[in-house]
Design an enzyme around this catalytic site. Structure first.
Site, PDB file in Angstrom:
ATOM      1  N   LYS A 152       0.837  -1.202   0.000  1.00  0.00           N
ATOM      2  CA  LYS A 152       0.000   0.000   0.000  1.00  0.00           C
ATOM      3  C   LYS A 152       0.868   1.246   0.000  1.00  0.00           C
ATOM      4  CE  LYS A 152      -3.672  -2.387   2.185  1.00  0.00           C
ATOM      5  NZ  LYS A 152      -4.072  -2.858   3.480  1.00  0.00           N
TER       6      LYS A 152
HETATM    7  N1  GLU Z   1      -8.320  -7.331   5.146  1.00  0.00           N
HETATM    8  C1  GLU Z   1      -7.339  -8.196   4.581  1.00  0.00           C
HETATM    9  C2  GLU Z   1      -6.392  -7.415   3.721  1.00  0.00           C
HETATM   10  O1  GLU Z   1      -6.697  -6.305   3.322  1.00  0.00           O
HETATM   11  C3  GLU Z   1      -7.948  -9.282   3.747  1.00  0.00           C
HETATM   12  C4  GLU Z   1      -8.556 -10.266   4.623  1.00  0.00           C
HETATM   13  C5  GLU Z   1      -9.225 -11.411   3.931  1.00  0.00           C
HETATM   14  O2  GLU Z   1      -9.631 -11.277   2.767  1.00  0.00           O
HETATM   15  O3  GLU Z   1      -9.389 -12.414   4.582  1.00  0.00           O
HETATM   16  O4  GLU Z   1      -5.309  -7.898   3.462  1.00  0.00           O
END
Ligand code: GLU
Length: 291
Positions: free
Chosen positions: A263
């Protein structure tokens, strides 16, 4: 409509973490999730994974939703539109996580751990050097005796870890990545369930929410394949083996140097592409080429 494979209504989810702007890698995964959901005539939900107050920002959550709508994603349930499984912000779902913590505690599946994560990192090497985010294997000799923590009233004040069944092979068939298998205690060790600063760990929250929101297929990045093995252990300890969703892990998008898009690399963020005037269909095209 019924999903041919499971005999139940398909429910998929988009689960962004608002620690930064979304990038092309997220776009590729989320577009794939939407495509699979549409093909099954299912319902897509958006869950904002804003659990960690130190790393997440409301502004990023707002921007993520806006960027995803701009990109052409459309969800039927989410923090902005509500739905039968609200709230859709993880930061508002603490009672659900606490109920699961209690179940795991009663089952003797977890224990309070006095060692800090830093101590673990300093004392033990990560299992595979090439694995960028590998966590060191928690040394079994550091585990407290079985039953420790059963009388705890709340998870507060210490880290809680899941006691993994050493040597057990955890296998599953991934719909995109194929047959997978990991050995508990070798590929990963006792993992965090609850942090001493009061924040439930990702592995717990995601299982609790996928169960509560009746998700039938999880589409996410291949960086989480090993996490799936950990999560399968949590489903089992919660007595929810029959509700385990299908998994479809998408290949990771890498930059020209072969490094995973983080990110941090704002150059390929949806925000930046948008600000430069790139039309959404071009971003969809780019994402499709990368995945
Ligand atoms: N929130 C997680 C991420 O942005 C993804 C979690 C999931 O898809 O289990 O990496």
């Amino acid at each position: 409509m019924l999903d041919k494979n499971s005999g139940s209504a398909y429910r998929g989810r988009l689960a962004p973490t608002p620690t930064g702007w979304l990038h092309l890698g997220h776009a590729a995964t989320f577009l794939r999730a939407q495509e699979r959901c549409r093909a099954a005539g299912g319902t897509l939900i958006l869950r904002n994974e804003d659990l960690d107050p130190q790393r997440c920002r409301p502004q990023y959550a707002h921007d993520a939703l806006e960027d995803l709508r701009w990109l052409g994603l459309d969800w039927a349930e989410g923090p902005d539109v509500g739905g039968p499984h609200a709230p859709y912000n993880q930061s508002e779902r603490l009672p659900h996580y606490l109920a699961a913590w209690e179940k795991l505690r009663d089952a003797g599946a977890i224990y309070p751990c006095e060692r800090s994560r830093r101590e673990l990192r300093e004392r033990v090497a990560a299992p595979h050097e090439e694995d960028e985010e590998a966590e060191p294997i928690y040394p079994p000799q550091w585990r407290p005796a079985p039953g420790t923590g059963r009388d705890a009233r709340s998870p507060e004040g210490v880290n809680w870890r899941f006691r993994v069944p050493d040597g057990e092979v955890i296998g599953f068939r991934d719909k995109l990545a194929g047959e997978q298998s990991f050995v508990a205690g070798e590929d990963f060790g006792d993992f965090l369930i609850w942090r001493r600063d009061g924040v439930p760990a990702y592995e717990l929250a995601v299982v609790v929410d996928d169960l509560a929101m009746r998700i039938t297929e999880v589409v996410r990045g291949a960086d989480l394949l090993k996490s799936t093995a950990r999560q399968l252990l949590i489903y089992r300890a919660l007595g929810a083996t029959a509700q385990v969703p299908a998994f479809a892990h998408c290949p990771l998008v890498r930059d020209t140097h072969g490094k995973r898009l983080a990110k941090r690399s704002d150059a390929l963020s949806l925000r930046t592409l948008r600000a430069r005037g790139t039309p959404p269909e071009e971003v969809r095209h780019l994402a499709a080429q990368m995945s």
